[in-house]
Motif scaffolding. Structure first.
Motif, PDB file in Angstrom:
ATOM      1  N   HIS A 119       0.866  -1.176   0.000  1.00 10.12           N
ATOM      2  CA  HIS A 119       0.000   0.000   0.000  1.00 10.12           C
ATOM      3  C   HIS A 119       0.903   1.226   0.000  1.00 10.12           C
ATOM      4  O   HIS A 119       1.978   1.220   0.607  1.00 10.12           O
ATOM      5  N   THR A 120       0.458   2.252  -0.687  1.00 12.42           N
ATOM      6  CA  THR A 120       1.295   3.428  -0.923  1.00 12.42           C
ATOM      7  C   THR A 120       0.900   4.581  -0.019  1.00 12.42           C
ATOM      8  O   THR A 120      -0.282   4.891   0.122  1.00 12.42           O
ATOM      9  N   SER A 121       1.901   5.213   0.576  1.00 11.24           N
ATOM     10  CA  SER A 121       1.690   6.441   1.332  1.00 11.24           C
ATOM     11  C   SER A 121       2.307   7.593   0.550  1.00 11.24           C
ATOM     12  O   SER A 121       3.480   7.536   0.164  1.00 11.24           O
ATOM     13  N   MET A 122       1.490   8.616   0.308  1.00  8.70           N
ATOM     14  CA  MET A 122       1.905   9.783  -0.467  1.00  8.70           C
ATOM     15  C   MET A 122       2.141  10.968   0.472  1.00  8.70           C
ATOM     16  O   MET A 122       1.589  11.019   1.579  1.00  8.70           O
ATOM     17  N   ALA A 123       2.929  11.939   0.011  1.00  7.98           N
ATOM     18  CA  ALA A 123       3.226  13.092   0.858  1.00  7.98           C
ATOM     19  C   ALA A 123       3.522  14.310  -0.007  1.00  7.98           C
ATOM     20  O   ALA A 123       3.921  14.196  -1.177  1.00  7.98           O
ATOM     21  N   MET A 124       3.329  15.490   0.573  1.00  9.75           N
ATOM     22  CA  MET A 124       3.681  16.732  -0.102  1.00  9.75           C
ATOM     23  C   MET A 124       3.850  17.856   0.911  1.00  9.75           C
ATOM     24  O   MET A 124       3.294  17.816   2.015  1.00  9.75           O
ATOM     25  N   THR A 125       4.646  18.858   0.536  1.00 16.15           N
ATOM     26  CA  THR A 125       4.754  20.100   1.284  1.00 16.15           C
ATOM     27  C   THR A 125       4.093  21.202   0.461  1.00 16.15           C
ATOM     28  O   THR A 125       3.714  20.992  -0.699  1.00 16.15           O
ATOM     29  N   LEU A 209      -5.008  12.855   4.818  1.00 19.31           N
ATOM     30  CA  LEU A 209      -6.211  12.752   3.999  1.00 19.31           C
ATOM     31  C   LEU A 209      -6.762  11.356   4.231  1.00 19.31           C
ATOM     32  O   LEU A 209      -6.336  10.388   3.609  1.00 19.31           O
ATOM     33  N   THR A 210      -7.703  11.231   5.155  1.00 26.08           N
ATOM     34  CA  THR A 210      -8.034   9.919   5.708  1.00 26.08           C
ATOM     35  C   THR A 210      -9.045   9.125   4.891  1.00 26.08           C
ATOM     36  O   THR A 210      -9.066   7.894   4.973  1.00 26.08           O
ATOM     37  N   PHE A 211      -9.902   9.814   4.114  1.00 28.43           N
ATOM     38  CA  PHE A 211     -10.932   9.079   3.367  1.00 28.43           C
ATOM     39  C   PHE A 211     -11.519   9.982   2.303  1.00 28.43           C
ATOM     40  O   PHE A 211     -11.606  11.200   2.469  1.00 28.43           O
ATOM     41  N   GLN A 246      -3.049   8.004   1.603  1.00 33.54           N
ATOM     42  CA  GLN A 246      -2.797   6.606   1.275  1.00 33.54           C
ATOM     43  C   GLN A 246      -3.602   6.201   0.048  1.00 33.54           C
ATOM     44  O   GLN A 246      -4.700   6.716  -0.186  1.00 33.54           O
ATOM     45  N   CYS A 247      -3.053   5.266  -0.717  1.00 34.00           N
ATOM     46  CA  CYS A 247      -3.743   4.780  -1.906  1.00 34.00           C
ATOM     47  C   CYS A 247      -3.127   3.465  -2.349  1.00 34.00           C
ATOM     48  O   CYS A 247      -2.022   3.105  -1.922  1.00 34.00           O
TER      49      CYS A 247
END
Length: 274
Positions: A119-125, A209-211, A246-247
């Motif tokens: 499962h992928t965890s995404m991130a950004m600033t 971003l939970t859902f 997550q996605c």
């Protein structure tokens, strides 16, 4: 030395991303547990810095998973396994690259678990955010009102394939989050009709971003991208320095997150009982 520092920063980012995911799950599960009579049978097990979540009535992996394991936590695994087996539940263990070592994986394998997914965890600033034009004229994104949780739950269930029998419990389990610090709910209206919903949680300078879900008949109209942009904009306006989500790798959600400037933080491994 430069490469060592880079690897250290990547590990620190991974820990920050996972920490945000643990924070929102702890708060979410505690709020559901504290409903009168604890109708969903929520329990939270803590061993060291790791957390194990359990629900008697919700058997899905999301509500029966262990997060926060670290290299050197091999001895904690047996406690978590006993916790779930005594409740006749098969848990999911989440292992994050750079934070879990070979010893942890070998011990999990010895306990009868194997890797069954990613499962992928995404991130950004804020610097990663991409400029966007206005949403479609037909689309409005606004905060969900406190009296709209039946609406929220209907979109939640129908957008994820759950039966309508789940609307009442989904409404109840999310209504308890409405007034808790850090939680924000959104509804997307297409020509004044509910088309999508989304949720975020902010804690200690990081937003998760939970859902999010869109009704099938409204997909392909940019609704999820607009919900992402609204939540991200609100998070940075509130002073958050990092936004995570997550996605499934390569999914439409993954593409939507990249479209707004998010990048892969890590791809975690999911381990379940063989």
């Amino acid at each position: 030395m430069q490469e060592t520092n880079r690897l250290k920063s990547l590990a620190e980012l991974a820990a920050e991303i996972e920490g945000s995911e643990i924070a929102y799950m702890l708060d979410r599960m505690a709020a559901i547990r504290d409903r009168p009579g604890n109708p969903e049978g929520i329990e939270i097990a803590r061993v060291g810095q790791a957390a194990g979540f359990y629900s008697r009535t919700m058997p899905w992996a999301t509500f029966n998973t262990v997060k926060g394991l670290r290299s050197g936590d091999a001895d904690a695994l047996a406690e978590f396994v006993d916790f779930y087996r005594s409740r006749e539940r098969k848990p999911q263990f989440e292992l994050v690259p750079g934070l879990a070592d070979q010893g942890l994986m070998e011990r999990l394998s010895g306990l009868g678990f194997g890797q069954t997914g990613f499962h992928t965890s995404m991130a950004m600033t804020a610097a990663d955010a991409l400029h966007a034009g206005p949403p479609a004229d037909e689309l409005e994104i606004r905060p969900l009102r406190e009296d709209e949780f039946e609406l929220y739950a209907a979109v939640h269930c129908r957008g994820t394939g759950l039966p309508d029998s789940g609307i009442a419990p989904v409404a109840a389990n999310n209504r308890v989050l409405y007034d808790r610090p850090g939680w924000r709910f959104y509804v997307a209206l297409w020509e004044d009709r509910p088309a999508g919903v989304a949720v975020s949680h902010m804690s200690e300078g990081t937003a998760s971003l939970t859902f999010a879900a869109t009704l099938p008949e409204y997909r392909g109209r940019g609704i999820q991208t607009a919900l992402l942009r609204s939540r991200i904009s609100d998070a940075f306006a509130a002073g958050c320095g990092l936004v995570v989500g997550q996605c499934a790798f390569g999914s439409q959600s993954h593409r939507n997150m990249e479209r707004v400037g998010m990048r892969v933080g890590y791809v975690r491994a999911s381990w379940t009982e063989r």
